[in-house]
Design a protein around this motif. Structure first.
Motif, short mmCIF file in Angstrom:
data_model
loop_
_atom_site.label_atom_id
_atom_site.label_comp_id
_atom_site.label_asym_id
_atom_site.label_seq_id
_atom_site.Cartn_x
_atom_site.Cartn_y
_atom_site.Cartn_z
N GLY A 13 -45.29 5.08 -11.48
CA GLY A 13 -44.03 5.60 -10.97
C GLY A 13 -43.97 5.61 -9.45
O GLY A 13 -44.76 4.96 -8.76
N MET A 14 -43.04 6.40 -8.93
CA MET A 14 -42.78 6.44 -7.49
C MET A 14 -44.00 6.92 -6.70
O MET A 14 -44.22 6.48 -5.56
CB MET A 14 -41.59 7.36 -7.21
CG MET A 14 -41.20 7.43 -5.73
SD MET A 14 -40.84 5.80 -5.01
CE MET A 14 -39.30 5.41 -5.84
N ARG A 15 -44.79 7.78 -7.28
CA ARG A 15 -45.98 8.27 -6.60
C ARG A 15 -46.92 7.11 -6.23
O ARG A 15 -47.44 7.05 -5.12
CB ARG A 15 -46.70 9.27 -7.51
CG ARG A 15 -47.95 9.92 -6.91
CD ARG A 15 -48.62 10.80 -7.94
NE ARG A 15 -49.87 11.37 -7.44
CZ ARG A 15 -49.99 12.57 -6.90
NH1 ARG A 15 -48.92 13.34 -6.79
NH2 ARG A 15 -51.16 13.00 -6.50
N LYS A 17 -46.02 3.92 -5.91
CA LYS A 17 -45.34 3.05 -4.95
C LYS A 17 -45.49 3.61 -3.53
O LYS A 17 -45.79 2.87 -2.59
CB LYS A 17 -43.86 2.91 -5.31
CG LYS A 17 -43.61 2.25 -6.66
CD LYS A 17 -42.11 2.26 -7.00
CE LYS A 17 -41.85 1.78 -8.40
NZ LYS A 17 -40.41 1.84 -8.77
N LEU A 18 -45.28 4.91 -3.40
CA LEU A 18 -45.40 5.53 -2.08
C LEU A 18 -46.84 5.45 -1.58
O LEU A 18 -47.11 5.17 -0.40
CB LEU A 18 -44.94 6.98 -2.13
CG LEU A 18 -43.43 7.21 -2.30
CD1 LEU A 18 -43.14 8.68 -2.50
CD2 LEU A 18 -42.67 6.68 -1.08
N ASP A 156 -43.02 -4.46 -7.77
CA ASP A 156 -42.60 -3.26 -7.06
C ASP A 156 -43.65 -2.83 -6.04
O ASP A 156 -43.32 -2.43 -4.90
CB ASP A 156 -42.34 -2.12 -8.05
CG ASP A 156 -41.07 -2.31 -8.85
OD1 ASP A 156 -40.22 -3.09 -8.41
OD2 ASP A 156 -40.94 -1.68 -9.91
N TRP A 160 -43.17 -2.39 -2.04
CA TRP A 160 -43.48 -1.16 -1.30
C TRP A 160 -44.60 -1.37 -0.30
O TRP A 160 -44.62 -0.72 0.75
CB TRP A 160 -43.81 -0.03 -2.29
CG TRP A 160 -42.56 0.54 -2.88
CD1 TRP A 160 -41.91 0.12 -3.99
CD2 TRP A 160 -41.78 1.61 -2.34
NE1 TRP A 160 -40.77 0.85 -4.19
CE2 TRP A 160 -40.66 1.78 -3.21
CE3 TRP A 160 -41.90 2.44 -1.23
CZ2 TRP A 160 -39.69 2.75 -2.98
CZ3 TRP A 160 -40.94 3.42 -1.02
CH2 TRP A 160 -39.85 3.56 -1.88
#
Length: 463
Positions: A13-15, A17-18, A156, A160
């Motif tokens: 998830g976004m975690r 990606k960041l 993705d 990122w």
């Protein structure tokens, strides 16, 4: 099987990606600083010939031929820990790489003997690039295939990662010219003492970003230690016959020729030809903004629809055409040149955004053919190619600057600055054109081939 997907960790998830974004943010605090300002620092502040600095960068890359592949083998043979197989290296090596980068920019030695300054430059640069940067960048890049087995997730991550690099480029490209330059006798010159402070600040920020990457990213695909006995002849043979790897290596070298020449020559064309350091900051700002607003949101979607190879070819041809027009128009206004720079950077940005996902495609392709997954080894060979591209760019730029008569004494001579402008256009034209040619002629992984490989590996891992 080469890998098994973990089920005891949260879904991708976004975690992640960041976290992966912060990893390249950390990388580029030292990498972009080196590619954009090291040549300028050692020619203008330390008084070293541009040809000597460029030669060092090229020689160091031959050292990387050994250190990169060695690190790839170390990573492939290491056993997974509770934090994963690749992440621990980021935590171990973030301090040494930041310190080594800081040591490169020691303006306090500017009045030392020429031989000592060359010695200091050689030792600190090799420590940074060939040893410590290698020991953190190889595991970081290899980690992408362990974070998720899904090609979309990997695309993705590639996006990122590019965003992280773009943000670092924004901080370095915009902030450094604002603080590093000063006006002396009516000329815009680089301040050595300010560069030393900037290098120290960026080193601290790099460590923070690396630790955020370590904290946020989770490895989900178990990649067991590869205990196969190393056969150098067999390894070299498989690499030489790996057309997809050779294609992406050739394209990466050409990309870096274009990208790093753009960044490196900005340190000369803006302050020396245009006499405008503000425009140099503006070029970094607009280039990064274009990357974030246009390339990052649309690269993944366009590559999913048309293919990563196909998107990259079109974007690089467009960038070459933009610089050709700039060379013909020959703008006298610095901000018109910034406009050309920005549009060309969009073309560069699309390829640079998807290239990391293309590496995982190459790794998948090799596994389909050989039945063995060698993330670290393949990534290390690619990393060496990127460093070779960086060295060729710096070496070529340094040599050409020397050939056109650039030195401390001639830095603002009208004939020399005119040649600087032409060089700032011609080198990217050649680089972007070569990227497109190499992808078309050598690199075989079009959209259809990538999808076939993903299906084959998915079927194998179900067995």
């Amino acid at each position: 099987m080469a890998a098994n997907t973990k089920t005891s960790v949260p879904p991708f998830g976004m975690r992640d990606k960041l976290g992966y974004m912060f990893g390249d943010f950390g990388n580029d605090f030292t990498f972009i600083l080196s590619s954009s300002f090291m040549l300028k620092f050692y020619t203008d502040v330390m008084g070293i010939s541009a040809a000597v600095v460029g030669l060092l960068m090229m020689v160091a890359r031959f050292i990387d031929a050994f250190t990169d592949v060695t690190m790839g083998q170390i990573v492939d043979r290491s056993k997974p820990t509770k934090d994963g197989k690749f992440k621990p290296w980021i935590k171990r090596m973030c301090g040494p790489v930041a310190i080594a980068s800081f040591l490169i920019y020691q303006s306090g030695f500017a009045n030392m003997a020429y031989g000592f300054k060359v010695f200091w430059m050689v030792v600190t640069y090799i420590l940074w690039g060939s040893i410590f940067y290698t020991s953190i960048n190889i595991p970081y890049g290899s980690m992408a295939s362990a974070v998720s087995a899904d090609p979309k997730d990997r695309a993705d991550l590639s996006t990122w990662r590019t965003i992280g690099g773009a943000l670092a480029g924004l901080v370095i490209g915009v902030g450094t010219p604002m603080f590093a330059y000063e006006v002396v006798n009516g000329n815009t010159v680089l301040s050595g003492s300010r560069m030393t402070i900037i290098a120290g600040v960026f080193g601290v920020l790099a460590i923070i970003c690396y630790l955020l990457c370590f904290k946020l990213v989770r490895e989900r695909v178990e990649v067991p230690a590869n205990n196969t006995k190393l056969n150098i002849g067999k390894l070299l043979g498989s690499l030489v016959t790996n057309r997809s790897l050779l294609g992406i290596i050739a394209a990466a070298i050409a990309l870096l020729l274009a990208m790093l020449t753009m960044q490196g020559m900005a340190g000369y064309v803006f302050p020396n030809y245009y006499g405008n350091a503000t425009a140099q900051s503006m070029s970094s700002l607009t280039g990064t903004a274009a990357m974030l607003v246009i390339c990052a949101p649309f690269a993944s979607k366009l590559s999913a629809k048309y293919g990563k190879k196909e998107l990259s070819v079109v974007s690089c041809v467009a960038a070459a055409i933009v610089y050709l027009v700039c060379l013909i128009v020959h703008p006298s206004n610095a901000f018109v040149y910034v406009g050309f720079f920005t549009v060309a950077y969009i073309g560069l940005g699309f390829f640079n955004t998807v290239i990391w996902a293309m590496i995982t495609d190459v790794i998948d392709d090799a596994e389909v053919k050989n039945g063995v997954r060698e993330d670290g080894t393949i990534y290390s060979v690619y990393s060496f190619a990127r460093k070779l591209g960086q060295a060729l760019s710096a070496g070529l730029t340094g040599s050409l600057l020397t050939m056109i008569g650039y030195s401390n004494a001639t830095a603002f001579d009208p004939e020399v600055t005119e040649r600087i402008f032409k060089l700032s256009c011609i080198a990217p034209i050649i680089g972007f054109t070569l990227v497109a040619v190499f992808l078309i002629v050598i690199y075989p992984l079009n959209k259809k081939r990538v999808e076939e490989n993903v299906a084959v590996l998915a079927a194998r891992r179900k067995k």
